[in-house]
Scaffold this motif. Sequence first.
Motif, PDB file in Angstrom:
ATOM      1  N   TYR A 179     -11.770  -3.764   5.604  1.00  0.00           N
ATOM      2  CA  TYR A 179     -12.165  -4.179   6.951  1.00  0.00           C
ATOM      3  C   TYR A 179     -13.551  -4.822   6.927  1.00  0.00           C
ATOM      4  O   TYR A 179     -13.776  -5.849   7.576  1.00  0.00           O
ATOM      5  CB  TYR A 179     -12.146  -2.989   7.910  1.00  0.00           C
ATOM      6  CG  TYR A 179     -12.618  -3.348   9.297  1.00  0.00           C
ATOM      7  CD1 TYR A 179     -11.799  -4.068  10.156  1.00  0.00           C
ATOM      8  CD2 TYR A 179     -13.882  -2.978   9.744  1.00  0.00           C
ATOM      9  CE1 TYR A 179     -12.226  -4.421  11.432  1.00  0.00           C
ATOM     10  CE2 TYR A 179     -14.313  -3.322  11.011  1.00  0.00           C
ATOM     11  CZ  TYR A 179     -13.488  -4.038  11.849  1.00  0.00           C
ATOM     12  OH  TYR A 179     -13.928  -4.382  13.104  1.00  0.00           O
ATOM     13  N   MET A 180     -14.467  -4.233   6.181  1.00  0.00           N
ATOM     14  CA  MET A 180     -15.821  -4.783   6.118  1.00  0.00           C
ATOM     15  C   MET A 180     -15.821  -6.153   5.457  1.00  0.00           C
ATOM     16  O   MET A 180     -16.577  -7.038   5.857  1.00  0.00           O
ATOM     17  CB  MET A 180     -16.753  -3.810   5.396  1.00  0.00           C
ATOM     18  CG  MET A 180     -16.979  -2.531   6.187  1.00  0.00           C
ATOM     19  SD  MET A 180     -18.023  -1.339   5.334  1.00  0.00           S
ATOM     20  CE  MET A 180     -19.627  -1.916   5.876  1.00  0.00           C
TER      21      MET A 180
ATOM     22  N   LYS B  85     -13.270  -8.256   5.518  1.00  0.00           N
ATOM     23  CA  LYS B  85     -12.630  -9.134   6.501  1.00  0.00           C
ATOM     24  C   LYS B  85     -13.560  -9.407   7.679  1.00  0.00           C
ATOM     25  O   LYS B  85     -13.618 -10.517   8.201  1.00  0.00           O
ATOM     26  CB  LYS B  85     -11.334  -8.494   6.982  1.00  0.00           C
ATOM     27  CG  LYS B  85     -10.468  -9.403   7.792  1.00  0.00           C
ATOM     28  CD  LYS B  85      -9.146  -8.712   8.101  1.00  0.00           C
ATOM     29  CE  LYS B  85      -8.256  -9.610   8.942  1.00  0.00           C
ATOM     30  NZ  LYS B  85      -7.001  -8.951   9.275  1.00  0.00           N
ATOM     31  N   TYR B  86     -14.313  -8.400   8.089  1.00  0.00           N
ATOM     32  CA  TYR B  86     -15.256  -8.510   9.204  1.00  0.00           C
ATOM     33  C   TYR B  86     -16.296  -9.581   8.893  1.00  0.00           C
ATOM     34  O   TYR B  86     -16.634 -10.381   9.742  1.00  0.00           O
ATOM     35  CB  TYR B  86     -15.896  -7.140   9.448  1.00  0.00           C
ATOM     36  CG  TYR B  86     -16.880  -7.070  10.575  1.00  0.00           C
ATOM     37  CD1 TYR B  86     -16.452  -7.053  11.896  1.00  0.00           C
ATOM     38  CD2 TYR B  86     -18.248  -6.992  10.321  1.00  0.00           C
ATOM     39  CE1 TYR B  86     -17.356  -6.967  12.934  1.00  0.00           C
ATOM     40  CE2 TYR B  86     -19.154  -6.904  11.357  1.00  0.00           C
ATOM     41  CZ  TYR B  86     -18.712  -6.898  12.652  1.00  0.00           C
ATOM     42  OH  TYR B  86     -19.618  -6.811  13.669  1.00  0.00           O
ATOM     43  N   ASP B  87     -16.801  -9.555   7.663  1.00  0.00           N
ATOM     44  CA  ASP B  87     -17.666 -10.598   7.117  1.00  0.00           C
ATOM     45  C   ASP B  87     -18.785 -11.034   8.054  1.00  0.00           C
ATOM     46  O   ASP B  87     -18.990 -12.216   8.271  1.00  0.00           O
ATOM     47  CB  ASP B  87     -16.813 -11.800   6.701  1.00  0.00           C
ATOM     48  CG  ASP B  87     -17.585 -12.753   5.803  1.00  0.00           C
ATOM     49  OD1 ASP B  87     -18.512 -12.303   5.101  1.00  0.00           O
ATOM     50  OD2 ASP B  87     -17.270 -13.952   5.806  1.00  0.00           O
ATOM     51  N   LYS B  88     -19.488 -10.100   8.608  1.00  0.00           N
ATOM     52  CA  LYS B  88     -20.618 -10.415   9.481  1.00  0.00           C
ATOM     53  C   LYS B  88     -21.906  -9.910   8.838  1.00  0.00           C
ATOM     54  O   LYS B  88     -21.907  -9.020   8.024  1.00  0.00           O
ATOM     55  CB  LYS B  88     -20.453  -9.747  10.851  1.00  0.00           C
ATOM     56  CG  LYS B  88     -19.216 -10.156  11.594  1.00  0.00           C
ATOM     57  CD  LYS B  88     -19.354 -11.520  12.182  1.00  0.00           C
ATOM     58  CE  LYS B  88     -18.129 -11.826  13.021  1.00  0.00           C
ATOM     59  NZ  LYS B  88     -17.826 -13.176  13.190  1.00  0.00           N
TER      60      LYS B  88
ATOM     61  N   LEU C 112     -16.405   1.578  14.301  1.00  0.00           N
ATOM     62  CA  LEU C 112     -15.634   1.558  13.064  1.00  0.00           C
ATOM     63  C   LEU C 112     -14.612   2.695  13.062  1.00  0.00           C
ATOM     64  O   LEU C 112     -13.452   2.495  12.689  1.00  0.00           O
ATOM     65  CB  LEU C 112     -16.574   1.663  11.858  1.00  0.00           C
ATOM     66  CG  LEU C 112     -15.980   1.457  10.473  1.00  0.00           C
ATOM     67  CD1 LEU C 112     -15.270   0.112  10.359  1.00  0.00           C
ATOM     68  CD2 LEU C 112     -17.057   1.554   9.409  1.00  0.00           C
TER      69      LEU C 112
ATOM     70  N   LEU D 284     -22.192  -2.670  11.063  1.00  0.00           N
ATOM     71  CA  LEU D 284     -21.095  -2.019  11.773  1.00  0.00           C
ATOM     72  C   LEU D 284     -21.529  -0.591  12.059  1.00  0.00           C
ATOM     73  O   LEU D 284     -21.893   0.141  11.152  1.00  0.00           O
ATOM     74  CB  LEU D 284     -19.829  -2.003  10.909  1.00  0.00           C
ATOM     75  CG  LEU D 284     -19.132  -3.333  10.714  1.00  0.00           C
ATOM     76  CD1 LEU D 284     -18.079  -3.215   9.614  1.00  0.00           C
ATOM     77  CD2 LEU D 284     -18.492  -3.779  12.009  1.00  0.00           C
TER      78      LEU D 284
ATOM     79  N   HIS E 103     -11.827   1.708  15.469  1.00  0.00           N
ATOM     80  CA  HIS E 103     -10.962   0.663  14.912  1.00  0.00           C
ATOM     81  C   HIS E 103      -9.999   1.231  13.872  1.00  0.00           C
ATOM     82  O   HIS E 103      -8.830   0.855  13.824  1.00  0.00           O
ATOM     83  CB  HIS E 103     -11.793  -0.459  14.295  1.00  0.00           C
ATOM     84  CG  HIS E 103     -10.971  -1.492  13.619  1.00  0.00           C
ATOM     85  ND1 HIS E 103     -10.267  -2.450  14.313  1.00  0.00           N
ATOM     86  CD2 HIS E 103     -10.682  -1.700  12.309  1.00  0.00           C
ATOM     87  CE1 HIS E 103      -9.587  -3.198  13.462  1.00  0.00           C
ATOM     88  NE2 HIS E 103      -9.834  -2.773  12.242  1.00  0.00           N
TER      89      HIS E 103
END
Length: 126
Positions: free
Chosen positions: A16-17, A19-22, A31, A26, A34
């Motif tokens: 997820y992290m 894919k989150y790629d920000k 988190l 978080l 989700h």
Amino acid sequence: MKYTKATNYALHIVAYMIKYDKRDNLSLQPLANHLNISPSYLSKILTQLVKANIIQSTPGVNGGYILRKNKEDISLLDVIKATEGSSPMFICEMDENHQCKIQRAMEEAENVMETYLKDKKLIEII
């Protein structure tokens, strides 16, 4: 062989992290929501990932968690070892002289599996 539930969650957290790629951190509660994991259990898993230098935590109001390792470098094995440790899966209790052929066969099998898991990057899966 069976991995713990923590490993299952850890793999999904890191995926997820990735894919989150920000660049933003978080935070724990969003988190947990989700991923549908209790915040206390999630916190324990995140602590293991921090200790393994896969993610980093930042305290404070704007704190949270972000990837520490380059997302292209994170392998399945990295995350598995963070939660399961690096002890061998099989240890022969029958042979004190460490000559056990079964032990050697199991070590070879584990080495093949570890090579595969080390080469398989999470980013390739997601």
